[in-house]
Design an enzyme around this catalytic site. Structure first.
Site, short mmCIF file in Angstrom:
data_model
loop_
_atom_site.label_atom_id
_atom_site.label_comp_id
_atom_site.label_asym_id
_atom_site.label_seq_id
_atom_site.Cartn_x
_atom_site.Cartn_y
_atom_site.Cartn_z
N CYS A 22 0.81 -1.23 0.00
CA CYS A 22 0.00 0.00 0.00
C CYS A 22 0.84 1.28 0.00
O CYS A 22 0.65 2.16 -0.84
CB CYS A 22 -0.98 -0.01 1.17
SG CYS A 22 -0.24 0.15 2.81
N HIS A 79 -2.78 1.43 6.72
CA HIS A 79 -3.14 1.31 5.30
C HIS A 79 -3.31 2.69 4.69
O HIS A 79 -3.80 3.61 5.34
CB HIS A 79 -4.42 0.50 5.12
CG HIS A 79 -4.69 0.14 3.69
ND1 HIS A 79 -3.96 -0.79 2.99
CD2 HIS A 79 -5.59 0.64 2.80
CE1 HIS A 79 -4.40 -0.89 1.75
NE2 HIS A 79 -5.39 -0.02 1.60
N HIS A 133 -5.82 1.98 -4.51
CA HIS A 133 -4.86 1.45 -3.54
C HIS A 133 -4.39 0.05 -3.93
O HIS A 133 -4.95 -0.59 -4.82
CB HIS A 133 -5.49 1.42 -2.14
CG HIS A 133 -6.58 0.41 -1.98
ND1 HIS A 133 -6.86 -0.23 -0.80
CD2 HIS A 133 -7.48 -0.11 -2.87
CE1 HIS A 133 -7.86 -1.07 -0.95
NE2 HIS A 133 -8.27 -1.01 -2.19
#
Length: 339
Positions: free
Chosen positions: A254, A302, A314
């Protein structure tokens, strides 16, 4: 004559015992059948796998941070070692120069100065040499002081390098532990997925594909030219696989995706999602603009890029790829507008 006796009938007590025994056997069989573990449903497996992936991602961001620290330490150690090597060369040169001065002094200063003056056939010439000798002594003193300063400086650098080497060794141990933790979580997730039938796995894949199909990003303008360039770079990587610890250009985790995307726009971001959270001004969900960073979960493990119209781009998790998802698909914390 043969006797024709009627067979003895079982007593009422015996009948009751047999009946109770049979009933107990039936009950035990029923309980055993009920106790047999049932195969988890698709939703149960998916929930457990998603949890494992989330835990793996937490560990991945910690791994990324430790790896970034390792790389920084390695560079600092290399620079220190170069400094020490250059300093040692300079120190050796200073010592050689001091030795030359000491040799010259010895050659001219072996006799008491008053006797040299008395015996000199040219007193004026001797006085000139004596003045030079005094200057030489002063230079020696300065040279010795510089040598001592250089020695102290080199020892400080050596001590600093030794400390950083010890820190580097600990960081490498920490990396190994974090890597084992990540691989353990991913292995558990794979084991769970292997309990699914082929039809169930296909159903999961169809559901994920449907969630990212026909995404409407709206017409909002990027937060800045650089934010627009970063988002455009990330969009060019849609479909690239998630790989923990990867920073592109063919696979990403990420924070690897967001740091790579902004690097294409000429902006250097820190490696981890937690560090990237401080890369600009905070933005609420209502004020997000395309290209803003989007942080999730209370520990900020994240991160993605806001793409517009409530969509985030993402790198989600292992086994998946760079894709769009709803802004509210995870616990949103805040956005960051990179300055």
């Amino acid at each position: 004559m043969a006797s024709h006796r009627r067979p003895k009938q079982p007593s009422r007590t015996r009948i009751n015992v047999l009946t109770a025994t049979a009933a107990a056997a039936v009950a035990v069989t029923s309980q055993t059948a009920q106790a047999a573990p049932s195969k988890p449903s698709l939703d149960e497996v998916k929930s457990k796998v998603d949890k494992l992936y989330e835990e793996a991602e937490k560990a991945t961001e910690k791994y990324n941070g430790a790896k970034e620290k390792q790389e920084k330490l390695q560079k600092e150690i290399s620079d220190l070692q170069d400094t020490v090597a250059r300093g040692q060369g300079e120190l050796n040169g200073m010592r050689d120069h001091l030795g030359s001065m000491a040799t010259a002094q010895y050659r001219t200063g072996g006799v008491d100065p008053s006797i040299q003056l008395f015996l000199s056939s040219d007193p004026d010439d001797y006085l000139d040499k004596a003045a030079t000798l005094d200057q030489l002594s002063s230079k020696q003193s300065d040279a010795l002081e510089k040598i001592q300063d250089k020695q102290r400086s080199l020892e400080q650098r050596r001590t600093e390098a030794r400390t950083k080497l010890e820190d580097l060794a600990e960081t490498r141990k920490e990396l190994g532990k974090k890597k084992d933790r990540i691989q353990g979580k991913l292995s558990d997730a794979r084991d769970l997925l292997n309990t699914l039938t082929a039809e169930q796995r296909e159903a999961m894949q169809r559901a994920e594909a449907a969630a990212t199909a026909d995404v409407d990003l709206g017409s909002a303008l990027p937060a800045s030219q650089r934010a627009g360039a970063a988002l455009s770079a990330a969009q060019g990587k849609i479909g690239s696989p998630y790989v923990w610890g990867a920073t592109g250009p063919s696979s990403f985790d990420c924070s690897g995706l967001t740091s790579w995307a902004y690097a294409q726009a000429g902006v250097s971001l820190p490696r981890t999602s937690q560090s990237q959270a401080s890369a600009g001004a905070r933005v609420s969900a209502d004020n997000l603009e395309p290209g803003d960073l989007v942080l999730y979960y209370s520990d900020l493990h994240h991160i993605g890029l806001y793409a517009g119209n409530g969509q985030v781009l993402h790198a989600p998790k292992p086994g998946s790829s760079v894709q769009y998802t709803s802004l509210n698909s995870m616990p949103f914390m805040y956005g960051v507008r990179v300055g």
